[in-house]
Design a protein around this motif. Sequence first.
Motif, PDB file in Angstrom:
ATOM      1  N   UNK A 201       0.832  -1.202   0.000  1.00 11.33           N
ATOM      2  CA  UNK A 201       0.000   0.000   0.000  1.00 11.33           C
ATOM      3  C   UNK A 201       0.870   1.257   0.000  1.00 11.33           C
ATOM      4  N   UNK A 202       1.925   1.255   0.803  1.00 11.16           N
ATOM      5  CA  UNK A 202       2.839   2.400   0.838  1.00 11.16           C
ATOM      6  C   UNK A 202       3.574   2.552  -0.482  1.00 11.16           C
ATOM      7  N   UNK A 203       3.941   1.432  -1.079  1.00  7.86           N
ATOM      8  CA  UNK A 203       4.591   1.437  -2.387  1.00  7.86           C
ATOM      9  C   UNK A 203       3.684   2.085  -3.428  1.00  7.86           C
ATOM     10  N   UNK A 204       2.403   1.716  -3.404  1.00  8.72           N
ATOM     11  CA  UNK A 204       1.441   2.274  -4.365  1.00  8.72           C
ATOM     12  C   UNK A 204       1.249   3.770  -4.152  1.00  8.72           C
ATOM     13  N   UNK A 205       1.294   4.206  -2.916  1.00 13.79           N
ATOM     14  CA  UNK A 205       1.149   5.631  -2.628  1.00 13.79           C
ATOM     15  C   UNK A 205       2.287   6.435  -3.240  1.00 13.79           C
ATOM     16  N   UNK A 206       3.460   5.816  -3.311  1.00 11.74           N
ATOM     17  CA  UNK A 206       4.632   6.502  -3.855  1.00 11.74           C
ATOM     18  C   UNK A 206       4.640   6.465  -5.374  1.00 11.74           C
ATOM     19  N   UNK A 207       4.388   5.289  -5.952  1.00 15.28           N
ATOM     20  CA  UNK A 207       4.556   5.134  -7.404  1.00 15.28           C
ATOM     21  C   UNK A 207       3.235   5.038  -8.165  1.00 15.28           C
ATOM     22  N   UNK A 208       2.142   4.825  -7.451  1.00 10.55           N
ATOM     23  CA  UNK A 208       0.862   4.611  -8.136  1.00 10.55           C
ATOM     24  C   UNK A 208       0.421   5.763  -9.004  1.00 10.55           C
ATOM     25  N   UNK A 209       0.761   6.974  -8.603  1.00  3.85           N
ATOM     26  CA  UNK A 209       0.351   8.143  -9.370  1.00  3.85           C
ATOM     27  C   UNK A 209       1.314   8.524 -10.467  1.00  3.85           C
ATOM     28  N   UNK A 210       2.419   7.785 -10.604  1.00  5.14           N
ATOM     29  CA  UNK A 210       3.421   8.117 -11.613  1.00  5.14           C
ATOM     30  C   UNK A 210       3.100   7.533 -12.983  1.00  5.14           C
TER      31      UNK A 210
END
Length: 220
Positions: A201-210
Amino acid sequence: MKSTLLEAVYRRFSHVETEPLYCIATFVDPRYKDRFFTSPDNLKRAKDSLLEMVDEITNASSDPINEEPVRRLDKRFKKLDLDDSGELSVEEFMSLPELQQNPLVQRVIDIFDKDGNGEVDFSEFMEGVLQFSVKGTKEQRLRFAFRIYDLDNDGFISNGELFLTLKTMVGKNLEDVQLQQLVDKTILSADTDGDGRVSFQEFCQVVGGLDFHKNMVLDV
């Protein structure tokens, strides 16, 4: 003489750029993505080849009567299966010269290898490739990228795992001290719950919007 040698090398190995595994390993490597091809034409052919294979798999799975695509896929698979064992070993994957130069190939193989026996059978290979089709979801591609870093498959990226993966990517381009500083800053920024590691979930918060996952679907 130099130009002649380069032309000879290109003629000998240019076909490798259309191999599906080379395409996958290149697209998921953040250093290369779709840039590690010798020409725009080769890039387009590589994408078209992989997408064609994925479409064939999809059509075959939805139409059990249509066995011809499966035969064609099996033929392609066997090109890598040098010992005709029905499974691909690490050595067989690495028999492709260009794959030997991609530091993430081993991780891709590990992720494809669902049963953990050290080899990839036809179904594992196809299941892995399908994640990169247009029918694959954003979450599937993000999970695949996450697993590149989650070396022990515990559902978290630790400081050590991030260091080892990035070390594989950058090689000697960064000193260990510099790399560790980068890792520490990355973990500190991504670790919102303060447990010292990065969850999916934290990973997605960082890269999900890229939108980097769109590169993993071959811009389709």
